[in-house]
Design an enzyme around this catalytic site. Structure first.
Site, mmCIF file in Angstrom:
data_model
loop_
_atom_site.group_PDB
_atom_site.id
_atom_site.type_symbol
_atom_site.label_atom_id
_atom_site.label_comp_id
_atom_site.label_asym_id
_atom_site.label_seq_id
_atom_site.Cartn_x
_atom_site.Cartn_y
_atom_site.Cartn_z
ATOM 1 N N SER A 126 48.193 24.438 19.556
ATOM 2 C CA SER A 126 47.813 23.228 20.301
ATOM 3 C C SER A 126 49.212 22.124 19.980
ATOM 4 C CB SER A 126 46.833 22.450 19.811
ATOM 5 O OG SER A 126 46.706 22.334 18.495
ATOM 6 N N SER A 148 48.323 26.442 15.113
ATOM 7 C CA SER A 148 48.784 25.356 16.115
ATOM 8 C C SER A 148 49.652 24.611 15.381
ATOM 9 C CB SER A 148 47.545 24.272 16.065
ATOM 10 O OG SER A 148 46.678 24.630 16.882
ATOM 11 N N LYS A 196 51.351 14.077 15.530
ATOM 12 C CA LYS A 196 50.186 14.687 16.758
ATOM 13 C C LYS A 196 49.080 13.763 16.977
ATOM 14 C CE LYS A 196 47.856 18.952 17.348
ATOM 15 N NZ LYS A 196 47.385 20.632 16.731
#
Lengths: 499, 491
Positions: B155, B179, B80
């Site tokens: 996210s 997330s 990420k």
């Protein structure tokens, strides 16, 4: 606008000053507060930095245990209570020398609270109450280029050096100090001096005001007797002990003149100017900045083990006040004499000089006499005069060995202060050694006797006191480099008279 | 050899270790897959082709030299874009960090490198991890491989989508309010939020410091556990890191995979199985609960009344911390700088930079947090939220006196169409309704696929006490053994 300042005596006769001091001390830890970067003074800009002290995205602080230990020791030396549990807090404001745009500090949970420091002023002991001692990080340094004032407004560009960013900083805040009257400026100075000595004794900082490792903000207000405290101003940029005293005095005079003229004091920051001794207005604090403090979530709370704190307390060194009492006894000084040593800032200097082999009396004579006079003339602290205790001890050694007389020693000391070298070097380079070579002295004595037959006859006939004139003549021809006592003995001997 | 991109990390590692394939071959297969599908999925913000192949070659060289390889050596990982990667662009999905190449690696990234995994690149995310759909990425949304017109969660939608699209067998996410778990749920993948402090935050670009938790994403529970083991554990660079060894999550996953949950008490959170949850999600959840009971688990209902206040508390605490954390993005030292034309003041340049660099959701949260921390409002907002946090922790503690783990649907609804919830922030925030309590408490939570609703994946969440991460892996692996894994339609 020019205003005539009232006389200090009148000000203190009419108003009561309230002062408060916030002192910042950079700790002398090897590494910064939250990272492993070195803390040494100086260095090329932005070379002592890493992701943490630059506040790069993703970086995290980890508290420096040595700094926690240092502040606890400071707190203990200042008779504070040590929190069993406390947290760091973020103080949020935007400024380019703050890498994260928040400063990690402490807010409502300082690590040390409610202490005091006793200081001596004019033979009296004044107890300064300490409100809190907390730990925070220093900021970087900003250099504003192109502006008229060196301040951010008007500058064409700003350069930032983050070497200092993240150096552990201890803030020591006093409670308001009341009731000191005319002595307020001296109390302020004595407090900072005492605090400096305490911290130096603890060995946790070099507390050098000129390098900024000890910085002081002075709050001052005036009120009429029986009335509420007046509006205070905060004077910054106070970079020496002398300035602390001058800043308070100058601010008292300024505020009195404003009040006398029917004006009111603005709550603001003021900058002290070393050259003029005045303060000028800085940031107004009428509208308080909201720093949006909240507990620093990146750091776990600090919970010093009480056993560890007790250990630190037991291991505190002898503190300056106790130490001074012991020295006073050892040196055999009256309270008054000790006070003058203190006022001159000469305790440690004399102590070191004695340690280097000089008698207390001789050491005190030099530091309080010649050297204090020079320091006053040039407006510097005695410790910064340029002569070291070792040099003073060396000088006295030359006197004791009969190589220098008193007058010559003073000349040599001038040279030391002027940076010409060690006393021995200066004695040689200036050709100042006492003429002890008896051959040369005898020749000078004979010369003086021959040149003054009338005086010589008087001496021969028993008027020994007349020898003084011949001594003077000899001293003149040897340009003062003879020991007067030796010369006198030699004259009497050459004339066959018993002394 | 069958398609390397369809294999689990466990399988790939075994093939590499056994010399049946090379790390380079594995890496090329995944890079090819990315090249083939990522223009449609948009899981990646940056593909580090050269770096990945270099890392793969190094693993192959170590193997050739007879060195012992770690359990995930040669396995590709998608990271990420919230984690700092030395020399590799790190944007946090924001324009304000466009072009920034960190001079250092996050601790987790360093551990991934040390373990011989191969970092393929950086995955898309909602800007600064603020969002539940990846639509708030400044670089455009990621598409759910199950239905490209739908969101992949957020996210960490990029990491989850990369797994579901077979672009990577493993990925790293970060979970502040869900997330990792919510994207896992809506993409039919596994996402685990470790105990707060169980994985290092050093190098994780902060959103909300007291909540952010990096963690593993995978297509199977065992793979997630293997990744968890590699990245977890104490880090002296993170003050909030727990100085204890990682619970043995790998052994727990293996134990769970035997399909025996005898003696395990599971508590369904009553507040999370009522109205507001889609019927299809509830159906899949109920069927999974039956499956867990068949495996021997004792199922009870547990009421956690304070969980109802988790969402509002979260939306005070997280924005407050973010308003401070994001202050450093001012154009002075790194990233975007706007308006520095020699005529503008520093303040103007800072303002213009932040105006241009931050997206609307980030600005909204900075404003919220700045307000909540303001003098005079602090006690009513931030202070009150912290008290709620304490109450939620008490509810968890009380629940874990009765049960070994809590279970709930991971999220109230399946993947929604792109654009469906951006107009109303509250509708978006609801996606994290069931995941947020865990973050406020600090314990671990995992989402594991438990079924489909109208062709879209549904996730079941297992929550465990702090530092009992192994427990949730056992339950998740057991469920996985009963319901299997779920494969999206071909892209």
């Amino acid at each position: 606008m020019t205003t005539t300042l009232p006389a200090y005596d009148e000000v203190v006769a009419r108003y009561e000053p309230v002062i408060g001091l916030e002192t910042h001390v950079e700790l002398g830890t090897n590494t910064k507060m939250w990272c492993g970067c070195p803390t040494d003074f100086g260095g090329e800009p932005n070379t002592r930095v890493c992701p943490v002290c630059l506040g790069l995205p993703g970086s995290l602080p980890v508290a420096n245990k040595a700094a926690i230990e240092a502040i606890i020791r400071i707190g203990l030396a200042l008779n504070c209570s040590i929190a069993q549990w406390c947290r760091f807090a973020r103080k949020n404001y935007f400024y380019p020398d703050m890498p994260k745009n928040f400063q990690i500090s402490q807010y409502d949970e300082p690590i040390c609270v409610d202490g005091y420091l006793d200081v001596e002023v004019g033979g009296e002991t004044v107890r300064i109450e300490i409100e809190r001692v907390h730990l925070e990080e220093d900021t970087g340094k900003t250099l504003h280029v192109g502006g008229a004032t060196g301040r951010i407004h008007g500058a064409t560009e700003s350069l930032v050096d983050y070497n200092r960013a993240g150096i552990p900083l201890v803030e020591i805040v006093t409670k308001p100090v009341v009731g000191t009257g005319a002595l307020a400026p001296d109390v302020a100075k004595a407090y900072v001096a005492e605090l400096r000595d305490v911290i130096r004794t603890l060995g946790v900082s070099d507390v050098r005001m000129e390098e900024g490792s000890l910085r002081c903000d002075v709050n001052t207000s005036l009120n009429l007797p029986g009335q509420e405290w007046g509006t205070r101003t905060e004077t910054k940029n106070v970079n020496s002990l002398r300035s602390v005293e001058r800043a308070v005095r100058s601010e008292m005079l300024r505020q009195a003149s404003v009040l006398e003229a029917g004006g009111r004091i603005t709550q603001e920051t003021r900058h002290f100017h070393e050259d003029t001794g005045d303060t000028t207005p800085g940031r107004s604090k009428e509208t308080a900045t909201d720093y949006r403090y909240f507990p620093e979530p990146d750091l776990v709370p600090v919970a010093p083990d009480p056993a560890w704190v007790a250990e630190l307390k037991a291991a505190l060194p002898e503190l300056p006040r106790v130490h001074r009492r012991r020295l006073q006894q050892q040196w055999g000084l009256s309270d008054l004499d000790m006070q003058s040593v203190l006022n001159a800032g000469a305790v440690e200097l004399i102590e070191a000089t004695v340690a280097a082999g000089t008698t207390p009396a001789a050491a005190r004579k030099w530091w309080l006499g010649e050297l204090s006079r020079r320091a006053n003339e040039s407006g510097v602290e005695l410790a910064d005069i340029g002569a070291t205790p070792a040099q003073v001890a060396e000088l006295q050694g030359l006197v004791d060995a009969g190589k220098l007389n008193d007058k010559m020693a003073r000349t040599v000391l001038e040279g030391v202060v002027d940076g010409e070298g060690s006393p021995t070097e200066i004695m040689t380079s200036r050709g100042l050694e006492v003429v002890s070579d008896t051959g040369a002295l005898t020749a000078a004595v004979d010369e003086a006797i021959a040149a003054n037959p009338g005086i010589a006859d008087k001496i021969r006939s028993g008027k020994v006191a007349a020898a003084g004139a011949l001594v003077g003549a000899v001293m003149k021809t040897t340009r003062g480099q003879a020991d007067a006592k030796t010369v006198r003995e030699l004259i009497l001997e050459r004339l066959g008279v018993q002394g | 050899m069958s398609d390397l991109t369809r294999m689990t990390a466990t399988e790939i590692a075994a093939l590499v270790a056994g010399g049946e394939t090379s790390a380079v071959e594995v890496t090329r297969a995944h890079l090819d897959r990315i090249a083939a599908v990522d223009d449609r999925v948009h899981a990646f913000l940056h593909v580090d082709t050269d770096g990945a192949l270099d890392a793969a070659r190094a693993v192959d060289a170590r193997r050739a030299a007879g060195e012992e390889l770690g359990p995930l050596a040669g396995v590709p990982v998608a990271v990420k874009d919230v984690l700092a990667t030395r020399g590799v662009p790190t944007t946090v999905g924001s324009k304000i960090l466009e072009g920034w190449r960190p001079p250092y690696d996050a601790t987790i990234v360093q551990r991934l490198r040390d373990a011989g995994t191969v970092m393929l690149g950086k995955t898309n995310m909602d800007e600064f991890a603020m969002g539940s759909s990846t639509e708030y990425s400044a670089y455009g949304p990621t598409h759910n491989p199950w239905d490209l017109s739908r969101i992949p969660g957020g996210s960490g939608g990029g990491s989850a989508a990369a797994l579901a699209a077979y672009e990577a067998p493993l990925a790293i996410g970060s979970d502040t309010g869900g997330s990792i778990r919510q994207p896992g749920a809506v993409t039919g993948t596994v996402g685990a939020k470790p105990t707060y402090g169980g994985t290092s935050r050093y190098g994780l670009v902060a959103f909300s410091s007291s909540l952010d938790t990096p963690g593993p994403c995978a297509r199977t529970v065992l793979d997630a556990a293997l990744l968890h083991q590699v990245i977890g554990g104490h880090d002296p660079r993170d003050s909030t890191s727990i100085p204890q060894p990682v619970p043995d999550v790998v052994a727990a996953a293996k134990l769970g995979a035997t399909g025996d949950l005898t003696g395990v008490r599971l508590g369904i959170v009553s507040e999370f199985v009522g109205e507001g949850t889609e019927p299809g999600v509830m159906t899949a959840f109920r069927e999974s609960v039956d499956a867990l009971a068949k495996l021997g688990a004792e199922i009870v209902e547990v009421s956690c009344p304070t969980f109802a206040y988790a969402l509002p508390a979260y939306y005070l605490i997280a924005p407050s911390e973010c308003s401070s954390n994001l202050a450093r993005f001012d154009g002075v030292r790194f990233g975007l700088r706007v308006g520095d034309d020699g005529n503008r003041s520093l303040e103007e340049v800072m303002s213009l930079t932040r105006e241009a660099g931050f997206g609307p959701e980030v600005k909204r949260r900075i404003m919220l947090g700045t307000y909540a921390l303001s003098s005079g409002y602090y006690d009513a907002y931030y202070g009150q939220a912290q008290k709620v946090r304490t109450l939620i922790t008490r509810d968890f503690t009380a629940a874990f006196e009765r049960v070994d783990a809590l279970i709930s649907p991971t999220t109230p609804f399946t993947a929604f169409p792109i654009g469906a919830r951006t107009a109303d922030p509250y509708q978006m925030y609801l996606a994290d309704l069931f995941t947020i309590p865990t973050n406020l408490y600090g314990g671990p939570g995992i989402s594991v696929p438990c079924g489909l609703s109208e062709g879209l994946p549904v996730g079941l969440q297992v929550m465990a006490p702090t530092m009992a991460d192994d427990r949730m892996y056992r339950v998740a692996a057991a469920l996985e053994s009963a319901v299997g894994t779920f494969t999206p339609p071909a892209l």
